[in-house]
Design a protein around this motif. Structure first.
Motif, PDB file in Angstrom:
ATOM      1  N   VAL A 184      -2.429 -10.392  -0.799  1.00 19.68           N
ATOM      2  CA  VAL A 184      -1.304  -9.642  -1.360  1.00 19.68           C
ATOM      3  C   VAL A 184      -1.576  -9.302  -2.823  1.00 19.68           C
ATOM      4  N   LEU A 185      -2.120 -10.263  -3.571  1.00 21.83           N
ATOM      5  CA  LEU A 185      -2.459  -9.991  -4.975  1.00 21.83           C
ATOM      6  C   LEU A 185      -3.494  -8.877  -5.079  1.00 21.83           C
ATOM      7  N   ALA A 186      -4.470  -8.875  -4.183  1.00 19.92           N
ATOM      8  CA  ALA A 186      -5.481  -7.814  -4.199  1.00 19.92           C
ATOM      9  C   ALA A 186      -4.854  -6.466  -3.857  1.00 19.92           C
ATOM     10  N   ALA A 187      -3.929  -6.450  -2.876  1.00 18.40           N
ATOM     11  CA  ALA A 187      -3.242  -5.195  -2.537  1.00 18.40           C
ATOM     12  C   ALA A 187      -2.392  -4.715  -3.699  1.00 18.40           C
ATOM     13  N   TYR A 188      -1.787  -5.649  -4.423  1.00  6.98           N
ATOM     14  CA  TYR A 188      -1.000  -5.298  -5.613  1.00  6.98           C
ATOM     15  C   TYR A 188      -1.874  -4.620  -6.666  1.00  6.98           C
ATOM     16  N   ALA A 189      -3.063  -5.162  -6.887  1.00  5.62           N
ATOM     17  CA  ALA A 189      -3.966  -4.580  -7.872  1.00  5.62           C
ATOM     18  C   ALA A 189      -4.444  -3.199  -7.428  1.00  5.62           C
ATOM     19  N   GLY A 236      -1.640  -0.661  -7.839  1.00  4.92           N
ATOM     20  CA  GLY A 236      -1.435  -0.334  -9.241  1.00  4.92           C
ATOM     21  C   GLY A 236      -2.475   0.653  -9.760  1.00  4.92           C
ATOM     22  N   ARG A 237      -3.716   0.483  -9.341  1.00  6.61           N
ATOM     23  CA  ARG A 237      -4.771   1.435  -9.780  1.00  6.61           C
ATOM     24  C   ARG A 237      -4.567   2.800  -9.141  1.00  6.61           C
ATOM     25  N   ALA A 238      -4.097   2.831  -7.876  1.00  2.00           N
ATOM     26  CA  ALA A 238      -3.925   4.108  -7.186  1.00  2.00           C
ATOM     27  C   ALA A 238      -2.765   4.902  -7.741  1.00  2.00           C
ATOM     28  N   ASN A 239      -1.776   4.218  -8.330  1.00  2.00           N
ATOM     29  CA  ASN A 239      -0.606   4.913  -8.867  1.00  2.00           C
ATOM     30  C   ASN A 239      -0.633   4.951 -10.385  1.00  2.00           C
ATOM     31  N   ALA A 293       0.818  -1.221   0.000  1.00  2.00           N
ATOM     32  CA  ALA A 293       0.000   0.000   0.000  1.00  2.00           C
ATOM     33  C   ALA A 293       0.848   1.266   0.000  1.00  2.00           C
ATOM     34  N   GLU A 294       2.136   1.156   0.387  1.00  2.00           N
ATOM     35  CA  GLU A 294       3.009   2.332   0.466  1.00  2.00           C
ATOM     36  C   GLU A 294       3.895   2.487  -0.762  1.00  2.00           C
ATOM     37  N   THR A 295       3.846   1.549  -1.693  1.00  2.00           N
ATOM     38  CA  THR A 295       4.736   1.602  -2.853  1.00  2.00           C
ATOM     39  C   THR A 295       4.347   2.734  -3.793  1.00  2.00           C
ATOM     40  N   ARG A 296       5.350   3.186  -4.553  1.00  2.00           N
ATOM     41  CA  ARG A 296       5.136   4.306  -5.481  1.00  2.00           C
ATOM     42  C   ARG A 296       5.302   3.914  -6.931  1.00  2.00           C
ATOM     43  N   THR A 297       5.984   2.796  -7.190  1.00  2.00           N
ATOM     44  CA  THR A 297       6.264   2.419  -8.574  1.00  2.00           C
ATOM     45  C   THR A 297       5.910   0.957  -8.799  1.00  2.00           C
ATOM     46  N   GLU A 298       5.734   0.606 -10.060  1.00  2.00           N
ATOM     47  CA  GLU A 298       5.469  -0.779 -10.417  1.00  2.00           C
ATOM     48  C   GLU A 298       6.658  -1.675 -10.076  1.00  2.00           C
ATOM     49  N   GLN A 299       7.858  -1.144 -10.222  1.00  2.00           N
ATOM     50  CA  GLN A 299       9.042  -1.934  -9.897  1.00  2.00           C
ATOM     51  C   GLN A 299       9.057  -2.321  -8.421  1.00  2.00           C
ATOM     52  N   GLN A 300       8.716  -1.380  -7.549  1.00  2.00           N
ATOM     53  CA  GLN A 300       8.643  -1.697  -6.126  1.00  2.00           C
ATOM     54  C   GLN A 300       7.615  -2.791  -5.858  1.00  2.00           C
ATOM     55  N   ARG A 301       6.472  -2.700  -6.509  1.00  2.00           N
ATOM     56  CA  ARG A 301       5.422  -3.691  -6.289  1.00  2.00           C
ATOM     57  C   ARG A 301       5.831  -5.066  -6.802  1.00  2.00           C
ATOM     58  N   ARG A 302       6.549  -5.100  -7.916  1.00  2.00           N
ATOM     59  CA  ARG A 302       6.975  -6.377  -8.457  1.00  2.00           C
ATOM     60  C   ARG A 302       7.950  -7.080  -7.509  1.00  2.00           C
ATOM     61  N   VAL A 303       8.799  -6.311  -6.851  1.00  2.00           N
ATOM     62  CA  VAL A 303       9.729  -6.905  -5.876  1.00  2.00           C
ATOM     63  C   VAL A 303       8.957  -7.590  -4.754  1.00  2.00           C
TER      64      VAL A 303
END
Length: 464
Positions: free
Chosen positions: A453-458, A461-464, A411-421
């Protein structure tokens, strides 16, 4: 427009200098704090200064130039000697007890938490102040004892000094009671973990963002171009001593490189172990390497241990070490591991939102002068999760808590790269769940957390 860019670049340079000064001051404070002698020496100095004041007043009262208050203790020289000798003997005994308690605490910490936790207890201000208070009072009592002696108006007895010494003894008793309480609470594992997490937060706040980027771009070759030159024709600077790289004065390196019209690339970051004679940095043009090697001692510090000033990964490693020791067969303390995961997740939330180190340092003209290898967000995530996951096969509680932490960080990530990690870590945990958890109901519990976690990822991604 150019003038505006220059003004912004000037503010950037000032901000970078301020940040560098702050980090160096933090490192110096940490170096002074992680020992058991600075605070006691300061308190002994204060006790000596206090004695100089009280004995001067006693001399004045002895000479008849001033009067002492009625509450000042009075008595003969022999009784004063007996009182002060008894106080000094008792104090030195209590100092031995305090040292014994401290050694027992350090032994327990080394056994239960790991040897790297010792610095947390050695740097504890309460322990240092307790030692200093008792030693300072002992010195005050001895100084008061030695000035008792004959004089032109009879025996000189420092009545005010003896009274102050009695007050200090009462203070020592209060300090001893508080010290025992503090030791009893400080060795509790949740307190130790929380203190390390607080140090991690301080390190994140101190180093987050790295040096500011120059506004309007820089001058001269780009970092990529300079890396090619360093790889093809750069000269290496050997490490002058073996040990852990504790601190790098980037502004000193920038000034040094600017004077030589050179570029310095550090091959190691604080926290790495250096081997004497092995490459520490690469310099271009190669002709500047000898001068850089001669002056490098002013720009870095090497020691036998790691510190937190510029090594944020050290705090992460401490929490991970406690977690994996708790998972060992000898300890088997799952709840301690869960606590460590909670605090690691909190720290990574801060890192995801703030951590953006800049590997390039420029001079005032905007030219690249120093390039570093800061620890990346990806590496910090890996250090926080992988060793714990590897030590927890077949343990649904640990896997679930790790997945919960990943969802919070997501929820605190800013980029797709951060989320992928983070998603990669979640996938590895889910694979371990399928391979090592024998009970189907437990596997389903872990699976549901993985889907969270998958739901938080989605959502992220929509928020950013």
């Amino acid at each position: 427009m150019i003038e505006g860019v220059c003004r912004r670049a000037g503010r950037t340079e000032v901000g970078e200098v301020i940040r560098g000064v702050h980090l160096e001051a933090q490192w110096r404070r940490e170096a002074l704090r992680t020992n058991l002698w600075v605070v006691p020496i300061l308190e002994v100095g204060f006790a000596a200064a206090l004695f100089a004041v009280t004995v001067a007043l006693d001399r004045g009262a002895y000479d008849g130039t001033l009067g002492l208050p009625s509450w000042v203790i009075s008595g003969t020289a022999d009784s004063a000697r007996q009182v002060l000798a008894a106080i000094a003997a008792a104090l030195i005994t209590v100092v031995g007890v305090v040292f014994s308690i401290m050694i027992v605490t350090l032994t327990l910490a080394s056994t239960q938490f790991g040897p790297r936790m010792l610095r947390t207890f050695i740097r504890d201000r309460t322990t240092q102040m307790t030692l200093g208070t008792f030693v300072g009072t002992f010195v005050f009592a001895i100084l008061s004892l030695v000035v008792i002696g004959p004089g032109p108006r009879g025996d000189f007895v420092p009545h005010l000094s003896i009274t102050v010494c009695m007050v200090l003894v009462m203070l020592d008793l209060a300090v001893l009671i508080f010290f025992i309480h503090h030791i009893a609470t400080s060795i509790q594992l949740p307190r130790v973990i929380a203190s390390i997490a607080a140090e991690l937060s301080e390190a994140i706040e101190a180093g987050a963002g790295g040096p500011d980027r120059p506004a309007g771009g820089g001058a001269g070759p780009t970092a990529a171009e300079l890396n090619v030159r360093l790889d093809t024709s750069g000269a290496t600077v050997p490490a002058p001593a073996s040990g852990y790289l504790q601190f790098v004065r980037h502004r000193t390196l920038v000034r040094m490189a600017a004077e030589l019209d050179a570029v310095i690339r550090l091959d190691h970051r604080p926290g790495h172990f250096l081997v004497q004679g092995h490459p520490l940095a690469t310099v271009w043009p190669p002709g500047a390497a000898p001068e850089v090697a001669r002056s490098f001692a002013r720009a870095h510090v090497v020691g036998s241990t790691r510190t937190l000033a510029q090594d944020i990964a050290f705090a992460v490693d401490q929490l991970v070490e406690i977690a994996i020791r708790a998972l060992s067969t000898a300890v088997n303390d799952t709840f301690t591991t869960l606590t460590c995961i909670d605090w690691l997740g909190e720290g990574l939330c801060r890192i995801a939102a703030r951590w953006d180190p800049n590997p390039v340092h420029r001079d005032e003209a905007g030219y690249v002068r120093v390039m570093t290898v800061p620890v990346s967000y990806e590496r910090l995530v890996q250090r926080s999760f992988e060793k714990i996951r590897q030590a927890a096969p077949g343990m649904p509680a640990v896997l679930i808590r790790q997945l919960d932490a990943l969802a919070e960080i997501m929820a605190e990530t800013r980029t797709e790269q951060q989320r992928r990690v983070l998603l990669q870590q979640a996938e590895m945990i889910e694979r371990l769940n399928r391979e090592s958890v024998p009970e189907a109901a437990d596997r389903d519990d872990v699976r549901r957390r993985y889907l969270s976690v998958l739901a938080a990822y989605a959502r992220a991604g929509r928020a950013n």
